[in-house]
Design a protein around this motif. Structure first.
Motif, PDB file in Angstrom:
ATOM      1  N   ILE A  21     -45.314   5.036 -15.232  1.00  0.00           N
ATOM      2  CA  ILE A  21     -46.094   5.893 -14.338  1.00  0.00           C
ATOM      3  C   ILE A  21     -46.625   7.111 -15.084  1.00  0.00           C
ATOM      4  N   THR A  22     -45.769   7.748 -15.870  1.00  0.00           N
ATOM      5  CA  THR A  22     -46.171   8.943 -16.615  1.00  0.00           C
ATOM      6  C   THR A  22     -47.316   8.637 -17.576  1.00  0.00           C
ATOM      7  N   ASN A  23     -47.226   7.512 -18.274  1.00  0.00           N
ATOM      8  CA  ASN A  23     -48.282   7.131 -19.218  1.00  0.00           C
ATOM      9  C   ASN A  23     -49.605   6.886 -18.498  1.00  0.00           C
ATOM     10  N   TYR A  24     -49.542   6.169 -17.378  1.00  0.00           N
ATOM     11  CA  TYR A  24     -50.769   5.850 -16.642  1.00  0.00           C
ATOM     12  C   TYR A  24     -51.421   7.123 -16.097  1.00  0.00           C
ATOM     13  N   VAL A  25     -50.611   8.016 -15.534  1.00  0.00           N
ATOM     14  CA  VAL A  25     -51.133   9.272 -14.990  1.00  0.00           C
ATOM     15  C   VAL A  25     -51.783  10.103 -16.089  1.00  0.00           C
ATOM     16  N   MET A  26     -51.152  10.136 -17.261  1.00  0.00           N
ATOM     17  CA  MET A  26     -51.676  10.922 -18.380  1.00  0.00           C
ATOM     18  C   MET A  26     -52.977  10.321 -18.914  1.00  0.00           C
ATOM     19  N   ILE A  27     -53.015   9.006 -19.080  1.00  0.00           N
ATOM     20  CA  ILE A  27     -54.211   8.345 -19.616  1.00  0.00           C
ATOM     21  C   ILE A  27     -55.395   8.488 -18.666  1.00  0.00           C
ATOM     22  N   GLN A  29     -55.629  10.740 -16.350  1.00  0.00           N
ATOM     23  CA  GLN A  29     -55.751  12.152 -15.977  1.00  0.00           C
ATOM     24  C   GLN A  29     -55.798  12.321 -14.459  1.00  0.00           C
ATOM     25  N   LEU A  30     -54.813  11.731 -13.800  1.00  0.00           N
ATOM     26  CA  LEU A  30     -54.726  11.782 -12.350  1.00  0.00           C
ATOM     27  C   LEU A  30     -53.951  13.011 -11.896  1.00  0.00           C
ATOM     28  N   ASP A  31     -54.221  13.436 -10.682  1.00  0.00           N
ATOM     29  CA  ASP A  31     -53.524  14.590 -10.117  1.00  0.00           C
ATOM     30  C   ASP A  31     -52.221  14.116  -9.471  1.00  0.00           C
ATOM     31  N   MET A  32     -51.334  13.584 -10.309  1.00  0.00           N
ATOM     32  CA  MET A  32     -50.039  13.068  -9.883  1.00  0.00           C
ATOM     33  C   MET A  32     -48.982  13.531 -10.875  1.00  0.00           C
ATOM     34  N   GLN A  33     -47.726  13.508 -10.437  1.00  0.00           N
ATOM     35  CA  GLN A  33     -46.635  13.834 -11.342  1.00  0.00           C
ATOM     36  C   GLN A  33     -45.331  13.244 -10.818  1.00  0.00           C
ATOM     37  N   VAL A  34     -44.494  12.773 -11.734  1.00  0.00           N
ATOM     38  CA  VAL A  34     -43.150  12.339 -11.355  1.00  0.00           C
ATOM     39  C   VAL A  34     -42.289  13.594 -11.281  1.00  0.00           C
ATOM     40  N   VAL A  35     -41.805  13.913 -10.094  1.00  0.00           N
ATOM     41  CA  VAL A  35     -41.031  15.141  -9.919  1.00  0.00           C
ATOM     42  C   VAL A  35     -39.527  14.875  -9.864  1.00  0.00           C
ATOM     43  N   LYS A  36     -39.154  13.629  -9.563  1.00  0.00           N
ATOM     44  CA  LYS A  36     -37.728  13.325  -9.496  1.00  0.00           C
ATOM     45  C   LYS A  36     -37.499  11.847  -9.772  1.00  0.00           C
ATOM     46  N   ALA A  37     -36.572  11.557 -10.681  1.00  0.00           N
ATOM     47  CA  ALA A  37     -36.180  10.183 -10.998  1.00  0.00           C
ATOM     48  C   ALA A  37     -34.663  10.136 -10.979  1.00  0.00           C
ATOM     49  N   SER A  38     -34.097   9.344 -10.071  1.00  0.00           N
ATOM     50  CA  SER A  38     -32.656   9.377  -9.861  1.00  0.00           C
ATOM     51  C   SER A  38     -32.068   7.975  -9.755  1.00  0.00           C
ATOM     52  N   THR A  39     -30.815   7.839 -10.188  1.00  0.00           N
ATOM     53  CA  THR A  39     -30.098   6.571 -10.038  1.00  0.00           C
ATOM     54  C   THR A  39     -29.322   6.522  -8.728  1.00  0.00           C
ATOM     55  N   THR A  40     -29.310   7.631  -7.993  1.00  0.00           N
ATOM     56  CA  THR A  40     -28.619   7.695  -6.702  1.00  0.00           C
ATOM     57  C   THR A  40     -29.572   8.226  -5.638  1.00  0.00           C
ATOM     58  N   PRO A  41     -29.342   7.905  -4.374  1.00  0.00           N
ATOM     59  CA  PRO A  41     -30.291   8.295  -3.322  1.00  0.00           C
ATOM     60  C   PRO A  41     -30.239   9.759  -2.903  1.00  0.00           C
ATOM     61  N   GLU A  42     -29.110  10.418  -3.081  1.00  0.00           N
ATOM     62  CA  GLU A  42     -28.935  11.763  -2.525  1.00  0.00           C
ATOM     63  C   GLU A  42     -30.011  12.774  -2.941  1.00  0.00           C
ATOM     64  N   GLN A 117     -45.683  -3.524 -14.711  1.00  0.00           N
ATOM     65  CA  GLN A 117     -46.665  -2.473 -14.972  1.00  0.00           C
ATOM     66  C   GLN A 117     -47.937  -2.690 -14.160  1.00  0.00           C
ATOM     67  N   THR A 118     -48.405  -3.940 -14.090  1.00  0.00           N
ATOM     68  CA  THR A 118     -49.603  -4.252 -13.310  1.00  0.00           C
ATOM     69  C   THR A 118     -49.391  -3.920 -11.838  1.00  0.00           C
ATOM     70  N   GLN A 119     -48.213  -4.260 -11.322  1.00  0.00           N
ATOM     71  CA  GLN A 119     -47.906  -3.995  -9.914  1.00  0.00           C
ATOM     72  C   GLN A 119     -47.764  -2.500  -9.642  1.00  0.00           C
ATOM     73  N   VAL A 120     -47.174  -1.775 -10.582  1.00  0.00           N
ATOM     74  CA  VAL A 120     -47.008  -0.327 -10.421  1.00  0.00           C
ATOM     75  C   VAL A 120     -48.370   0.360 -10.382  1.00  0.00           C
ATOM     76  N   ILE A 121     -49.247   0.002 -11.298  1.00  0.00           N
ATOM     77  CA  ILE A 121     -50.587   0.599 -11.338  1.00  0.00           C
ATOM     78  C   ILE A 121     -51.350   0.283 -10.056  1.00  0.00           C
ATOM     79  N   ALA A 122     -51.225  -0.957  -9.574  1.00  0.00           N
ATOM     80  CA  ALA A 122     -51.891  -1.341  -8.326  1.00  0.00           C
ATOM     81  C   ALA A 122     -51.378  -0.500  -7.159  1.00  0.00           C
TER      82      ALA A 122
END
Length: 251
Positions: A21-27, A29-42, A117-122
């Motif tokens: 996601i980070t690579n696609y957003v950077m390439i 130049q989208l107005d998006m950002q990953v703000v939280k990535a967690s292995t637990t739901p809390e 990756q294809t599904q994520v971009i879609a």
């Protein structure tokens, strides 16, 4: 701005998804950002107090205190406008989401015919498209082109516009940032009924106005920042705010 949240209990898969996601957003130049990535739901249950759009990528089979579907149910109750994408190895679990009424945007199959990756971009493109199509009253967004980047900003996030030093340019002021665009004051004012020209060089979002000091000719915004207003502009702004307050009271 679109804030992206990830929940995947496998650390390596979480890191891979984050990187995709980070690579696609950077390439792009989208107005998006990953703000939280967690292995637990809390951590994803803590909803920030801002007006950003939110997109969630959730693993359905979380080995945690709740499943990804249950997490999605909590998120949906707190944020009705968010978009949710499920990531799973079991396509049959798609039917289970109907019982919880979480209205997922898409499903990403880890072992599907298309690459992850294809599904994520879609999914990213679809989320952006859906938000572009949805324009609720007083909470629609504006599209600004800044260089090679396209930014999607909710009207409610904009504090004010002011003329820039460079000719034919404006500075768009948000709560925690600002950027320049090629636009005139008249064009800025025409983009929303909540924009009001209080000064020759300033258009404020009257939804963000806390006070108008007509004697000092100053407008105080929700962030505490003050901008100048003309004598006539201040009077007109007060009248606009009074009309809005009366409409809310009548409603």
């Amino acid at each position: 701005m679109i804030d992206i949240y990830l929940c995947e209990d496998e650390p390596q898969q979480l890191a891979n998804l984050n990187q995709m996601i980070t690579n696609y957003v950077m390439i792009e130049q989208l107005d998006m950002q990953v703000v939280k990535a967690s292995t637990t739901p809390e951590p994803l249950l803590q909803l920030p107090a801002d007006h950003h759009y939110r997109l969630y990528f959730l693993d359905i089979e979380l080995r945690a205190t709740m499943t990804g579907i249950e997490l999605a149910q909590h998120i949906r109750q707190a944020d009705a406008d968010c978009k949710i994408v499920f990531v799973t190895t079991h396509a049959e679990l798609a039917l289970e989401t109907l019982r919880y009424q979480v209205e997922p945007l898409a499903f990403i199959l880890k072992d599907g015919a298309d690459s992850i990756q294809t599904q994520v971009i879609a999914a990213l493109k679809l989320a952006q498209q859906r938000w572009q199509q949805a324009q609720p009253s007083h909470d629609d967004y504006l599209t600004f082109k800044t260089g090679d980047q396209v930014r999607f900003v909710r009207v409610t996030e904009i504090l004010y516009f002011e003329t820039a030093v460079a000719p034919h340019k404006l500075v768009v002021h948000l709560a925690n940032s600002h950027f320049e665009i090629y636009q005139t004051i008249k064009q800025a004012m025409s983009q929303s009924t909540t924009f009001y020209r209080c000064h020759q060089s300033i258009v404020v979002n009257w939804q963000q106005v806390c006070a108008v000091d007509q004697r000092q000719q100053l407008v105080t915004l929700a962030t505490g920042e003050q901008v100048p207003c003309s004598l006539m502009g201040g009077r007109g702004l007060v009248k606009k705010l009074q009309q809005a307050a009366k409409k809310r009271a009548d409603f």
